[in-house]
Design a protein around this motif. Structure first.
Motif, PDB file in Angstrom:
ATOM      1  N   ASN A  69      12.048  15.943 -23.605  1.00  0.00           N
ATOM      2  CA  ASN A  69      13.043  15.410 -22.739  1.00  0.00           C
ATOM      3  C   ASN A  69      13.469  13.850 -23.080  1.00  0.00           C
ATOM      4  O   ASN A  69      14.110  13.132 -22.675  1.00  0.00           O
ATOM      5  CB  ASN A  69      12.668  15.919 -20.976  1.00  0.00           C
ATOM      6  CG  ASN A  69      12.361  16.930 -20.104  1.00  0.00           C
ATOM      7  OD1 ASN A  69      13.805  17.950 -20.807  1.00  0.00           O
ATOM      8  ND2 ASN A  69      11.649  17.503 -20.140  1.00  0.00           N
ATOM      9  N   TYR A  70      12.643  13.052 -23.409  1.00  0.00           N
ATOM     10  CA  TYR A  70      12.548  11.597 -23.202  1.00  0.00           C
ATOM     11  C   TYR A  70      13.465  11.690 -25.240  1.00  0.00           C
ATOM     12  O   TYR A  70      13.535  10.346 -25.695  1.00  0.00           O
ATOM     13  CB  TYR A  70      11.349  10.992 -23.029  1.00  0.00           C
ATOM     14  CG  TYR A  70      10.962  10.677 -22.017  1.00  0.00           C
ATOM     15  CD1 TYR A  70      10.659   9.965 -21.489  1.00  0.00           C
ATOM     16  CD2 TYR A  70       9.942  11.865 -21.795  1.00  0.00           C
ATOM     17  CE1 TYR A  70      10.845   9.329 -19.842  1.00  0.00           C
ATOM     18  CE2 TYR A  70       9.350  11.384 -20.076  1.00  0.00           C
ATOM     19  CZ  TYR A  70       9.797  10.716 -19.562  1.00  0.00           C
ATOM     20  OH  TYR A  70       9.702  10.003 -17.956  1.00  0.00           O
ATOM     21  N   LEU A  71      13.157  12.516 -25.845  1.00  0.00           N
ATOM     22  CA  LEU A  71      13.520  12.423 -26.890  1.00  0.00           C
ATOM     23  C   LEU A  71      14.147  13.576 -27.453  1.00  0.00           C
ATOM     24  O   LEU A  71      13.303  14.890 -28.712  1.00  0.00           O
ATOM     25  CB  LEU A  71      12.051  11.851 -28.428  1.00  0.00           C
ATOM     26  CG  LEU A  71      12.560  11.460 -29.677  1.00  0.00           C
ATOM     27  CD1 LEU A  71      13.042  10.404 -29.138  1.00  0.00           C
ATOM     28  CD2 LEU A  71      11.447  11.593 -30.544  1.00  0.00           C
ATOM     29  N   PRO A  72      14.940  14.302 -27.067  1.00  0.00           N
ATOM     30  CA  PRO A  72      15.655  15.916 -27.067  1.00  0.00           C
ATOM     31  C   PRO A  72      16.363  15.679 -28.246  1.00  0.00           C
ATOM     32  O   PRO A  72      16.874  14.537 -29.314  1.00  0.00           O
ATOM     33  CB  PRO A  72      16.597  15.796 -25.625  1.00  0.00           C
ATOM     34  CG  PRO A  72      16.557  14.928 -25.617  1.00  0.00           C
ATOM     35  CD  PRO A  72      16.105  13.892 -25.699  1.00  0.00           C
ATOM     36  N   TRP A  81      13.059  19.192 -38.041  1.00  0.00           N
ATOM     37  CA  TRP A  81      12.504  18.182 -38.534  1.00  0.00           C
ATOM     38  C   TRP A  81      13.179  16.812 -37.799  1.00  0.00           C
ATOM     39  O   TRP A  81      13.992  16.825 -38.237  1.00  0.00           O
ATOM     40  CB  TRP A  81      13.667  18.240 -40.305  1.00  0.00           C
ATOM     41  CG  TRP A  81      13.437  17.067 -41.000  1.00  0.00           C
ATOM     42  CD1 TRP A  81      13.222  16.096 -41.511  1.00  0.00           C
ATOM     43  CD2 TRP A  81      11.809  17.029 -41.680  1.00  0.00           C
ATOM     44  NE1 TRP A  81      12.677  15.108 -41.973  1.00  0.00           N
ATOM     45  CE2 TRP A  81      11.585  16.066 -43.072  1.00  0.00           C
ATOM     46  CE3 TRP A  81      10.519  17.615 -42.057  1.00  0.00           C
ATOM     47  CZ2 TRP A  81      10.543  15.853 -43.397  1.00  0.00           C
ATOM     48  CZ3 TRP A  81       9.509  17.384 -42.854  1.00  0.00           C
ATOM     49  CH2 TRP A  81       9.459  16.689 -42.944  1.00  0.00           C
ATOM     50  N   GLN A  82      12.420  16.898 -37.256  1.00  0.00           N
ATOM     51  CA  GLN A  82      13.177  15.253 -36.350  1.00  0.00           C
ATOM     52  C   GLN A  82      12.320  14.127 -36.914  1.00  0.00           C
ATOM     53  O   GLN A  82      11.413  13.388 -36.347  1.00  0.00           O
ATOM     54  CB  GLN A  82      12.914  15.713 -34.283  1.00  0.00           C
ATOM     55  CG  GLN A  82      13.001  14.518 -33.467  1.00  0.00           C
ATOM     56  CD  GLN A  82      13.136  15.235 -32.332  1.00  0.00           C
ATOM     57  OE1 GLN A  82      12.057  15.651 -31.876  1.00  0.00           O
ATOM     58  NE2 GLN A  82      14.351  14.316 -31.669  1.00  0.00           N
ATOM     59  N   PRO A  87       7.425   8.438 -34.491  1.00  0.00           N
ATOM     60  CA  PRO A  87       6.005   6.751 -34.259  1.00  0.00           C
ATOM     61  C   PRO A  87       5.721   7.734 -33.426  1.00  0.00           C
ATOM     62  O   PRO A  87       4.256   7.450 -32.629  1.00  0.00           O
ATOM     63  CB  PRO A  87       7.423   6.203 -33.746  1.00  0.00           C
ATOM     64  CG  PRO A  87       8.792   6.141 -34.228  1.00  0.00           C
ATOM     65  CD  PRO A  87       9.128   7.717 -34.957  1.00  0.00           C
ATOM     66  N   VAL A  88       6.268   8.167 -32.316  1.00  0.00           N
ATOM     67  CA  VAL A  88       5.624   8.907 -31.327  1.00  0.00           C
ATOM     68  C   VAL A  88       4.166   9.671 -31.179  1.00  0.00           C
ATOM     69  O   VAL A  88       2.812   9.397 -31.368  1.00  0.00           O
ATOM     70  CB  VAL A  88       5.764  10.085 -30.581  1.00  0.00           C
ATOM     71  CG1 VAL A  88       5.693  10.770 -29.512  1.00  0.00           C
ATOM     72  CG2 VAL A  88       7.696   9.824 -29.699  1.00  0.00           C
TER      73      VAL A  88
END
Length: 382
Positions: A69-72, A81-82, A87-88
């Motif tokens: 939800n913080y990085l949809p 492929w995101q 970084p996460v």
């Protein structure tokens, strides 16, 4: 050893095959003295956690949750492929410093995880639990509901599945202009790596994931069929190892059933169309009333599919809800035969293996991912 197990979702909110396999592997590794952490995800449509990374303990195992939800993901490309998730994932790996990373599903992490793991210098292993590596839906079904072998040259079958998921199906409703547009983007994307369009992301998907999967040091395939499906789609056979799933279950003989009792047929699993529960119920409706009982175990969320199943039910059919893993043997002892009527290529479902371990015969769809476990005396296929 310090072992990080990456999975798309996990207990207690998610409890199907891949999650159960991951839990059992983690428990067995911990019992052998290893330090195991499960890294999982929260889907972007689920309730938001208090932070992007949260932690909890499940059955004595530390679990880290990456809340999408913080990085949809904002595109088809980012669903597999995101780049902005790097970084996460890097922070998680830096915190854990594992001796080895074992991936059981890439959804939510996406395949950039593989680059980050190898960039950090860690050995990398996968258990292939479905067809994510080359199939947009991961189920290897066609848009028409049939069985598929993988992407065709122009990826038009993948585009059809995308259109179905987007509500632009069936094909007979297509206008010629829509078909022309999809063919145009298919042809352009085969020649050009740049992101052009959602169709371009679909066309590039098999190529990008094929390249990423070469980073695995080894890939475990639990069935011959899954092994062959990946190798026939050009994945490296030398990295692929056939290794059956195991199950932890009491192997005692099944209790005898009363000779005059009605046949008790069981189903255990998701309530989803590709699981074919409706086929089982429709078949059961053709039997004489009172000659059988159908016990259906699984979550009963109020979805259109569950509503359809409830409409099919008769007094001989019972929706039994879910149960804890410790009750599984008791559940299997209470049925005479387990049915797995899936319409997709099941890949060694754990419920099948548990049934066979409990001496419960099975009726399964005629697909190799299940029929290769039949020996002529433990079940039937249809």
């Amino acid at each position: 050893m310090k072992i990080a197990l990456f999975v798309h979702c996990f207990f207690p909110d998610h409890f199907f095959g891949t999650e159960t396999y991951t839990l059992q592997i983690a428990q067995l590794l911990k019992a052998r003295g290893h330090e195991v952490t499960v890294v999982t995800g929260a889907f972007q449509h689920e309730p938001r956690n208090r932070a992007m990374l949260t932690r909890y303990i499940y059955d004595g195992l530390p679990v880290i949750v990456f809340d999408k939800n913080y990085l949809p993901h904002q595109s088809v490309l980012e669903s597999y492929w995101q780049d902005n998730a790097r970084p996460v994932l890097r922070a998680i790996l830096t915190e854990l410093q594992p001796d080895i990373v074992h991936v059981t599903h890439l959804v939510n992490h996406t395949a950039v995880l593989l680059e980050e793991v190898k960039a950090a210098g860690y050995p990398l292993v996968a258990t292939l639990t479905d067809f994510f590596g080359f199939c947009y839906t991961s189920t290897l079904e066609t848009a028409e509901g049939g069985l598929c072998t993988g992407p065709n040259r122009l990826r038009t079958n993948c585009i059809a599945c995308y259109d179905k998921a987007s509500g632009n199906w069936p094909r007979r409703q297509y206008k010629l202009s829509i078909l022309a547009e999809r063919l145009y983007y298919s042809l352009r994307s085969l020649r050009d790596e740049r992101q052009l369009h959602p169709i371009g992301d679909l066309v590039k998907r098999p190529r990008i994931l094929h390249r990423a999967y070469q980073l695995y040091d080894a890939m475990i395939a639990p069935t011959q069929f899954l092994h062959d499906a990946y190798t026939s789609n050009d994945f490296d056979n030398s990295r692929m190892h056939l290794s059956r799933f195991g199950v932890e279950l009491d192997r005692q003989e099944k209790p005898a059933r009363a000779p005059d009792a009605p046949l008790v047929v069981g189903y255990v699993g998701q309530m989803a169309a590709h699981k074919g529960v409706h086929l089982l119920m429709e078949a059961a409706r053709s039997l004489p009333p009172g000659s059988f009982r159908l016990k259906i175990y699984g979550p009963l969320a109020d979805t259109p599919y569950v509503q359809k199943l409830r409409a099919l039910a008769t007094k001989d059919m019972e929706f039994c809800g879910t149960f804890s893993s410790s009750e599984f043997r008791t559940i299997l002892d209470g049925i005479d035969v387990l049915a797995i009527p899936s319409t997709w290529y099941e890949n060694s479902p754990l419920v099948l293996l548990n049934a066979l371990a409990s001496h419960t015969p099975v009726i399964v769809s005629d697909v190799q991912g299940m029929t290769e476990f039949l020996d002529g005396g433990n079940g039937w296929s249809f």
